[in-house]
Design a protein around this motif. Sequence first.
Motif, PDB file in Angstrom:
ATOM      1  N   GLU A   1     -18.039 -16.731-117.923  1.00 29.11           N
ATOM      2  CA  GLU A   1     -18.461 -15.523-118.740  1.00 29.11           C
ATOM      3  C   GLU A   1     -17.939 -15.478-119.627  1.00 29.11           C
ATOM      4  N   ASN A   2     -16.471 -15.699-120.364  1.00 30.15           N
ATOM      5  CA  ASN A   2     -15.967 -15.107-121.356  1.00 30.15           C
ATOM      6  C   ASN A   2     -16.376 -16.366-122.088  1.00 30.15           C
ATOM      7  N   ALA A   3     -16.984 -15.043-122.877  1.00 37.25           N
ATOM      8  CA  ALA A   3     -17.989 -15.204-124.668  1.00 37.25           C
ATOM      9  C   ALA A   3     -16.881 -16.254-125.640  1.00 37.25           C
ATOM     10  N   ASP A   4     -16.103 -15.637-125.851  1.00 33.67           N
ATOM     11  CA  ASP A   4     -15.152 -15.639-126.281  1.00 33.67           C
ATOM     12  C   ASP A   4     -14.441 -17.611-126.390  1.00 33.67           C
ATOM     13  N   LEU A   5     -14.479 -18.124-125.477  1.00 32.04           N
ATOM     14  CA  LEU A   5     -13.565 -19.030-124.815  1.00 32.04           C
ATOM     15  C   LEU A   5     -15.273 -19.822-125.217  1.00 32.04           C
ATOM     16  N   HIS A   6     -16.525 -19.619-125.048  1.00 28.14           N
ATOM     17  CA  HIS A   6     -17.772 -20.319-125.417  1.00 28.14           C
ATOM     18  C   HIS A   6     -17.650 -20.703-127.269  1.00 28.14           C
ATOM     19  N   THR A   7     -17.076 -19.353-127.651  1.00 21.71           N
ATOM     20  CA  THR A   7     -16.945 -19.746-129.151  1.00 21.71           C
ATOM     21  C   THR A   7     -15.941 -20.533-129.766  1.00 21.71           C
TER      22      THR A   7
END
Length: 462
Positions: A174-180
């Motif tokens: 659920e880490n948005a930064d990692l998806h970015t």
Amino acid sequence: MVTARESTTPLEARIRVIRQLVREDAPQPDSVADSESKRGFDALFDSALSSQKEGDYQAAVAEYTRAIEVNLRIADAFVNRGAAYESMGELELALKDYNKALALEPKSEAYNNRGNVFFKRGDYGKAVQDYSEALELDPRKVGAYTYRAHALMNLLSYGRAIQDYGKALELDPENADLHTYIGAAYALKGDYDNAVVSYTRALQLQPRNADTYINRGAAHHNRGDVDSAEKDYSRALELDPNSALAHFGLGSVSIGKGDFDRAFSELDAALRLNPDFADARYARASLHLEKGELDRAIGDFDRLLAQNPRNYVACNDRGVAYELKGDLSEAMQDYDRALSIRPHKESYVNRGIGLLRLSQWDKARSDFLSASNMGMSLVSAFRTSYADVAAFEKAHGVKLPQDIADMVSVEEEARSGLTAESMRAMFERIWKSVPPDAFDDLPTDLAKNKKHYLYGHPKEEG
């Protein structure tokens, strides 16, 4: 004249990898044999840790130093003092402490933190090695996977970076930064479809992130979906009206759609927000050049070169503007300067055409050969400015040598498939170029003495 545009991804190439590293929770000290010494050490260590958490790093360093004086063999004290030094920007002192800690005990935190120091120093190869050691000791360390991936990105190893970001996402989905981050890696690898998927997931988790909309817009743009790109850039501006990048994105879309008025408006807005935004200024300069607004183009190229005197693309294109303006002398100086910075085909062909205007045939031949060897189509380059050789000769009052005329009027593919008529014409031209007395020196017994002339065998007489 040919402008020197580099093949770069519009926005992903400017994605800034976050370099402020998240500090791991400070480790606790190992047991100390002597109880009195242990109590003294623990009190100093706890006080140092409290100061460190409050951001008073100088006090933390002083207290860790006193704790180390009580017991020199506690690796965690060196790890934490190194972290305090690192927070103060004292990277060399931090590195020494991490080295001391690792000499006492191979700890995951020490390898991870030393990797952070190498990362900050730009030594990405060593950073990768240390993050790998940290992960050997603690395979669930999300930060080590993340920053090893960042280091691999800086080493242009996008495939391996994607693998590491993927492992970090398995541990923290659920880490948005990692998806970015993984979206950026896909984009830089040229896989824009997967980049869009990753950015979309990041926006589901963090729907008000203007930068992610910009990145997804760039990925849409690169896959040819300009409408979706425009929507994302516009949404980014709604969230952040002062985003120069979003204005630049909309300007780029407008150029692609042929809406130059809007393109100028968006690029002007980007430059008002960030006067040093080189990509926006280059795009505006190129638009001015395309529209024949030569003085405005030259003004933007001047500003670019003031920012970065080694910008060979701006130098070449300013030369084009000067040549279109009728100032061949300034143009030639710019082509010379561009080539002194970095030899490239556009400036070679542009300078070669300028040399033709000056009747400097040998130098022109040399430049055309260099451009051709770099993959430039001389015919296409010549025809960007002149309909044909006759038009060039009429415009500048020169008569091109036949071989140069052929170089700029006959495609390489056509020349490789010579007809009987063209072969005869070629041999006639070569025949005429040989001085008459040179034929007296040619051998007349080639058939009999082929091995003599080719391989140096004894000559057969008679």
